[in-house]
Write an enzyme that holds these catalytic residues in place. Structure first.
Site, PDB file in Angstrom:
ATOM      1  N   ASN A  44       0.894  -1.128  -0.141  1.00  0.00           N
ATOM      2  CA  ASN A  44       0.194   0.157  -0.114  1.00  0.00           C
ATOM      3  C   ASN A  44       0.850   1.024  -0.050  1.00  0.00           C
ATOM      4  O   ASN A  44       1.805   1.293   0.831  1.00  0.00           O
ATOM      5  CB  ASN A  44      -0.969   0.177   1.055  1.00  0.00           C
ATOM      6  CG  ASN A  44      -0.284   0.095   2.490  1.00  0.00           C
ATOM      7  OD1 ASN A  44       0.660  -0.716   2.738  1.00  0.00           O
ATOM      8  ND2 ASN A  44      -1.011   0.473   3.629  1.00  0.00           N
ATOM      9  N   GLU A  46       0.175   4.908   0.580  1.00  0.00           N
ATOM     10  CA  GLU A  46      -0.708   6.130   1.018  1.00  0.00           C
ATOM     11  C   GLU A  46      -0.092   7.797   0.210  1.00  0.00           C
ATOM     12  O   GLU A  46       0.912   7.754  -0.060  1.00  0.00           O
ATOM     13  CB  GLU A  46      -0.637   6.208   2.359  1.00  0.00           C
ATOM     14  CG  GLU A  46      -1.609   5.023   2.896  1.00  0.00           C
ATOM     15  CD  GLU A  46      -1.688   4.753   4.436  1.00  0.00           C
ATOM     16  OE1 GLU A  46      -1.485   5.697   5.203  1.00  0.00           O
ATOM     17  OE2 GLU A  46      -2.619   3.870   4.786  1.00  0.00           O
ATOM     18  N   ALA A  48      -0.914  11.894   0.929  1.00  0.00           N
ATOM     19  CA  ALA A  48      -1.280  13.254   2.088  1.00  0.00           C
ATOM     20  C   ALA A  48      -2.805  13.474   1.662  1.00  0.00           C
ATOM     21  O   ALA A  48      -3.480  14.049   2.501  1.00  0.00           O
ATOM     22  CB  ALA A  48      -0.339  14.232   1.998  1.00  0.00           C
ATOM     23  N   TYR A  50      -5.575  11.781   1.315  1.00  0.00           N
ATOM     24  CA  TYR A  50      -5.870  10.407   1.673  1.00  0.00           C
ATOM     25  C   TYR A  50      -6.545   9.568   0.425  1.00  0.00           C
ATOM     26  O   TYR A  50      -6.106   8.458   0.380  1.00  0.00           O
ATOM     27  CB  TYR A  50      -6.804  10.416   2.814  1.00  0.00           C
ATOM     28  CG  TYR A  50      -6.367  10.894   4.305  1.00  0.00           C
ATOM     29  CD1 TYR A  50      -4.836  11.286   4.368  1.00  0.00           C
ATOM     30  CD2 TYR A  50      -6.932  11.384   5.181  1.00  0.00           C
ATOM     31  CE1 TYR A  50      -4.250  11.932   5.248  1.00  0.00           C
ATOM     32  CE2 TYR A  50      -6.300  11.583   6.592  1.00  0.00           C
ATOM     33  CZ  TYR A  50      -5.041  12.017   6.453  1.00  0.00           C
ATOM     34  OH  TYR A  50      -4.271  12.581   7.627  1.00  0.00           O
ATOM     35  N   CYS A  55      -4.257   0.417  -2.655  1.00  0.00           N
ATOM     36  CA  CYS A  55      -3.783  -0.736  -1.835  1.00  0.00           C
ATOM     37  C   CYS A  55      -2.595  -1.448  -2.408  1.00  0.00           C
ATOM     38  O   CYS A  55      -2.304  -1.626  -3.667  1.00  0.00           O
ATOM     39  CB  CYS A  55      -5.230  -1.641  -2.003  1.00  0.00           C
ATOM     40  SG  CYS A  55      -6.603  -0.745  -0.944  1.00  0.00           S
ATOM     41  N   GLU A  57      -2.696  -4.884  -2.926  1.00  0.00           N
ATOM     42  CA  GLU A  57      -3.319  -5.958  -3.921  1.00  0.00           C
ATOM     43  C   GLU A  57      -3.273  -5.250  -5.441  1.00  0.00           C
ATOM     44  O   GLU A  57      -2.865  -5.763  -6.201  1.00  0.00           O
ATOM     45  CB  GLU A  57      -4.654  -6.222  -3.441  1.00  0.00           C
ATOM     46  CG  GLU A  57      -4.661  -7.082  -2.131  1.00  0.00           C
ATOM     47  CD  GLU A  57      -5.020  -6.186  -1.214  1.00  0.00           C
ATOM     48  OE1 GLU A  57      -4.862  -4.901  -1.054  1.00  0.00           O
ATOM     49  OE2 GLU A  57      -5.739  -6.315  -0.264  1.00  0.00           O
ATOM     50  N   CYS A  92     -10.012  -5.293   0.039  1.00  0.00           N
ATOM     51  CA  CYS A  92     -11.212  -4.520   0.033  1.00  0.00           C
ATOM     52  C   CYS A  92     -12.005  -4.735  -1.217  1.00  0.00           C
ATOM     53  O   CYS A  92     -11.387  -5.507  -2.289  1.00  0.00           O
ATOM     54  CB  CYS A  92     -10.724  -3.024   0.015  1.00  0.00           C
ATOM     55  SG  CYS A  92      -9.931  -2.483  -1.525  1.00  0.00           S
ATOM     56  N   CYS A  95     -10.176  -3.996  -4.702  1.00  0.00           N
ATOM     57  CA  CYS A  95      -9.194  -4.657  -5.084  1.00  0.00           C
ATOM     58  C   CYS A  95      -9.677  -6.142  -5.632  1.00  0.00           C
ATOM     59  O   CYS A  95      -9.233  -6.754  -6.639  1.00  0.00           O
ATOM     60  CB  CYS A  95      -8.072  -5.039  -3.833  1.00  0.00           C
ATOM     61  SG  CYS A  95      -7.254  -3.477  -3.690  1.00  0.00           S
TER      62      CYS A  95
HETATM   63  N1  THU Z   1      -5.228  -1.275   2.550  1.00  0.00           N
HETATM   64  C1  THU Z   1      -4.701  -2.259   1.547  1.00  0.00           C
HETATM   65  O1  THU Z   1      -3.663  -2.101   1.066  1.00  0.00           O
HETATM   66  N2  THU Z   1      -5.429  -3.162   1.062  1.00  0.00           N
HETATM   67  C2  THU Z   1      -6.713  -3.963   1.590  1.00  0.00           C
HETATM   68  O2  THU Z   1      -7.278  -4.923   0.905  1.00  0.00           O
HETATM   69  C3  THU Z   1      -7.376  -2.979   2.737  1.00  0.00           C
HETATM   70  C4  THU Z   1      -6.640  -1.889   2.811  1.00  0.00           C
HETATM   71  C5  THU Z   1      -4.560  -0.534   2.992  1.00  0.00           C
HETATM   72  C6  THU Z   1      -5.102   1.068   2.422  1.00  0.00           C
HETATM   73  C7  THU Z   1      -4.596   1.885   3.533  1.00  0.00           C
HETATM   74  O3  THU Z   1      -3.438   2.335   3.138  1.00  0.00           O
HETATM   75  C8  THU Z   1      -4.639   1.326   4.744  1.00  0.00           C
HETATM   76  O4  THU Z   1      -4.473  -0.303   4.344  1.00  0.00           O
HETATM   77  C9  THU Z   1      -5.601   1.344   5.563  1.00  0.00           C
HETATM   78  O5  THU Z   1      -6.863   1.299   5.131  1.00  0.00           O
END
Ligand code: THU
Length: 138
Positions: A44, A46, A48, A50, A55, A57, A92, A95
């Protein structure tokens, strides 16, 4: 194709150190096995701003697609706060749909792991039933 779960999970665990999650501190990594036999990883990343975050995956699958892969066989996912994987990390919804693009839903194995020996696995069909996919546009 034989799926080496131990290897795939270790690839995800190794990639987890590269997760960029300064806002949630929830570090996720994924390793995807493709029909070529090659493994691609993603974490993942991220932002700034948001909602711009991506993600693990999706990053792994986009990485594979960018290398020319079009069929994914299995994906291992690890995730936890501060890279401590106390729970299984389910993918999620977005994904799951991205997996659908490059997989047979009945065949794709989604492996959610805490360690190489502690994991649960489901098919994509179980996680995303009655899905919309490329065939619907033919
Ligand atoms: N996240 C993933 O990378 N994959 C998922 O399937 C669930 C959530 C990440 C997104 C964000 O950077 C952090 O987890 C918190 O939601």
């Amino acid at each position: 194709m034989k799926i080496d779960r131990d290897k795939l999970i270790r690839c995800a665990l190794d990639a987890q150190k590269n997760s960029y999650a300064p806002y949630s501190n929830f570090n996720v990594a994924a390793a995807v096995l493709c029909s070529s036999g090659k493994i691609y990883t993603g974490v993942n990343v991220e932002n700034a701003s948001y909602p711009v975050s991506v993600c693990a995956e999706r990053n792994a699958i986009v990485h594979a697609a960018a290398e020319g892969e079009r069929q994914i066989i299995a994906i291992a996912i690890v995730g936890g706060a501060n890279a401590v994987n106390t729970d299984y990390c389910p993918p999620c919804g977005v994904c799951r749909q991205v997996m659908r693009e490059f997989a047979n839903p009945n065949k794709l194995l989604v492996i959610m792991a805490k360690s190489p020996t502690d994991y649960v696995e489901k098919t994509l069909e179980e996680l995303l039933p009655m899905s919309f996919g490329p065939d619907h546009l033919k």
